[in-house]
Design a protein around this motif. Sequence first.
Motif, mmCIF file in Angstrom:
data_model
loop_
_atom_site.group_PDB
_atom_site.id
_atom_site.type_symbol
_atom_site.label_atom_id
_atom_site.label_comp_id
_atom_site.label_asym_id
_atom_site.label_seq_id
_atom_site.Cartn_x
_atom_site.Cartn_y
_atom_site.Cartn_z
ATOM 1 N N SER A 7 0.845 -1.160 0.099
ATOM 2 C CA SER A 7 0.069 -0.005 0.046
ATOM 3 C C SER A 7 0.826 1.209 -0.076
ATOM 4 N N ASP A 8 0.307 2.379 -0.463
ATOM 5 C CA ASP A 8 1.237 3.368 -0.322
ATOM 6 C C ASP A 8 0.191 4.744 -0.172
ATOM 7 N N LEU A 9 0.583 5.629 0.341
ATOM 8 C CA LEU A 9 -0.305 7.192 0.388
ATOM 9 C C LEU A 9 0.699 8.142 -0.024
ATOM 10 N N CYS A 10 0.020 8.678 -1.156
ATOM 11 C CA CYS A 10 0.932 9.819 -1.911
ATOM 12 C C CYS A 10 0.333 11.268 -1.750
ATOM 13 N N ASN A 11 1.089 12.007 -1.398
ATOM 14 C CA ASN A 11 0.696 13.492 -1.320
ATOM 15 C C ASN A 11 0.400 14.314 -2.829
#
Length: 133
Positions: A7-11
């Motif tokens: 998973s990844d969260l990107c701004n």
Amino acid sequence: MIVGLGSDLCNIERIQSSLDRFGDRFLQRSFTETERAKAKRRPFTAAGTLAKRFAAKEAFSKAVGTGFKRGVYMKDIGVVNAPSGAPTLELTNGAKARLDELTPDGHRMLVHLTLTDDHPWAQAFVILEALPE
């Protein structure tokens, strides 16, 4: 059987800053031609479109357990749409080779991808599932 999960969260604002600062160099280095074309068709949400794809690449690199090394590079991981419209990954070169390494004999690998965004965040989840042939 689940072989990998990432998973990844990107701004989104970080992606916009990279676009502003590095422009085409950032686009060429990080995204496939298909991804760049999709973002170009969405001028008001291009950064969000690219941020979701950036997150998908990061999530895949985590799912295969390498990060962006051992031949797995961003441009070898492309977000495309299946005939149903669902997002999935098109893999080439080192990314495809790594997925093939993880695929058990007598199985085929199914890549599940989900993307979402809510400004200023974009998120992706990747599940790698080995299915018996």
